[in-house]
Design a protein around this motif. Sequence first.
Motif, PDB file in Angstrom:
ATOM      1  N   ALA A 168      -5.381  17.289 -60.288  1.00 51.57           N
ATOM      2  CA  ALA A 168      -5.316  17.914 -61.612  1.00 51.57           C
ATOM      3  C   ALA A 168      -6.340  17.287 -62.559  1.00 51.57           C
ATOM      4  O   ALA A 168      -7.065  18.004 -63.263  1.00 51.57           O
ATOM      5  N   TYR A 194       1.685  25.744 -58.355  1.00 50.76           N
ATOM      6  CA  TYR A 194       1.732  27.203 -58.266  1.00 50.76           C
ATOM      7  C   TYR A 194       1.121  27.680 -56.936  1.00 50.76           C
ATOM      8  O   TYR A 194       1.657  28.552 -56.273  1.00 50.76           O
ATOM      9  N   LEU A 209      -9.949  18.302 -61.532  1.00 48.38           N
ATOM     10  CA  LEU A 209     -10.256  19.720 -61.766  1.00 48.38           C
ATOM     11  C   LEU A 209     -10.038  20.155 -63.209  1.00 48.38           C
ATOM     12  O   LEU A 209     -10.402  21.270 -63.581  1.00 48.38           O
ATOM     13  N   GLY A 210      -9.429  19.286 -64.007  1.00 48.24           N
ATOM     14  CA  GLY A 210      -9.167  19.636 -65.392  1.00 48.24           C
ATOM     15  C   GLY A 210      -8.098  20.708 -65.549  1.00 48.24           C
ATOM     16  O   GLY A 210      -8.190  21.566 -66.427  1.00 48.24           O
ATOM     17  N   VAL A 211      -7.080  20.637 -64.686  1.00 52.39           N
ATOM     18  CA  VAL A 211      -5.959  21.585 -64.759  1.00 52.39           C
ATOM     19  C   VAL A 211      -4.663  20.790 -64.847  1.00 52.39           C
ATOM     20  O   VAL A 211      -4.650  19.587 -64.636  1.00 52.39           O
ATOM     21  N   LYS A 212      -3.592  21.481 -65.134  1.00 59.17           N
ATOM     22  CA  LYS A 212      -2.279  20.830 -65.165  1.00 59.17           C
ATOM     23  C   LYS A 212      -1.721  20.780 -63.739  1.00 59.17           C
ATOM     24  O   LYS A 212      -2.002  21.670 -62.929  1.00 59.17           O
ATOM     25  N   THR A 248      -9.309  28.976 -58.285  1.00 54.85           N
ATOM     26  CA  THR A 248      -8.571  27.720 -58.440  1.00 54.85           C
ATOM     27  C   THR A 248      -7.961  27.255 -57.127  1.00 54.85           C
ATOM     28  O   THR A 248      -8.028  26.070 -56.788  1.00 54.85           O
ATOM     29  N   ALA A 303      -0.429  23.940 -62.164  1.00 51.34           N
ATOM     30  CA  ALA A 303      -1.356  24.903 -61.547  1.00 51.34           C
ATOM     31  C   ALA A 303      -1.491  24.629 -60.054  1.00 51.34           C
ATOM     32  O   ALA A 303      -1.617  25.559 -59.257  1.00 51.34           O
ATOM     33  N   ARG A 308     -10.679  25.737 -55.037  1.00 48.80           N
ATOM     34  CA  ARG A 308     -11.121  24.467 -55.626  1.00 48.80           C
ATOM     35  C   ARG A 308     -10.110  23.354 -55.334  1.00 48.80           C
ATOM     36  O   ARG A 308     -10.487  22.224 -55.026  1.00 48.80           O
ATOM     37  N   ILE A 309      -8.835  23.676 -55.425  1.00 48.32           N
ATOM     38  CA  ILE A 309      -7.782  22.697 -55.115  1.00 48.32           C
ATOM     39  C   ILE A 309      -7.895  22.275 -53.652  1.00 48.32           C
ATOM     40  O   ILE A 309      -7.880  21.089 -53.335  1.00 48.32           O
TER      41      ILE A 309
END
Length: 192
Positions: A34, A46, A37-40, A8, A43, A11-12
Amino acid sequence: MPTAVPDTRTRILDLAEQLLLTRGFNAFSYQHIARELGVKPAAIHYHYPTKEDLGTAIIGRQRRRLGKWRGLPRLTELSPVAQLDALLEVYLTHLRQEQRVCLFGSLAADFRTLPEPMQRELRLFNRELTAWLAEVLTAGRTAGALVFRGEPVAKAAQVLTTLAGALQVARVHDEHQFYLIFDQLRSELLPE
C-alpha cells in the motif's frame, strides 16, 4: 503511442512478486504494498482478500508464464542446447535484477509456513518446470548434444536445484560464486 498504465490489480501483483523475490513471502505485508503504490490497504484487500490469495495468484501467474514460454516457437524450434541456454538465461536475469532469487528458491525456504493452496501451486510449478527440462535433457542426450548420467528427470531436478541454490549463494557472497557454479553446471552437461 503512450504505454498503458497497468490496472491496480496488476500493479499489486507486480509489486508483490518483486517483494517475494527480493525479500521472501513472509517478509512483506499489505502495508508495504500500500505504501509503495500509494493506495490504502483496503484497495489491496479488495483485489486479494488474503495474503494467501495474493501468494497463490503470484505462483499461478508464474505457472502461466512458464506454460507460455515453453510453447513459444522461438523456444520450441531451438536445439536442446539452445533451450537449456534459454533456461539458464532466466536465472542470469534474476541475478542481474538485484540478485533476486527464483520463485522456487524464495518460497521453498518458507514452504512449511505457506498456506496449502500456495504449497500446491508451487509443487505444480516445480513439477512442470522439471518435466520440461527433463524433456530437453532427453532430446539433448539422444542427439549427443548433452551428456549426463542417470535419469533425465533426476538430472533436471538437480540442475534446477543447483540454479536456485546458486542464486542464494550469490546473495551471501557475490556474483562470482554464481558464475563458478553456473559454468561448472554447464560444463558438466556439454560434451567435451
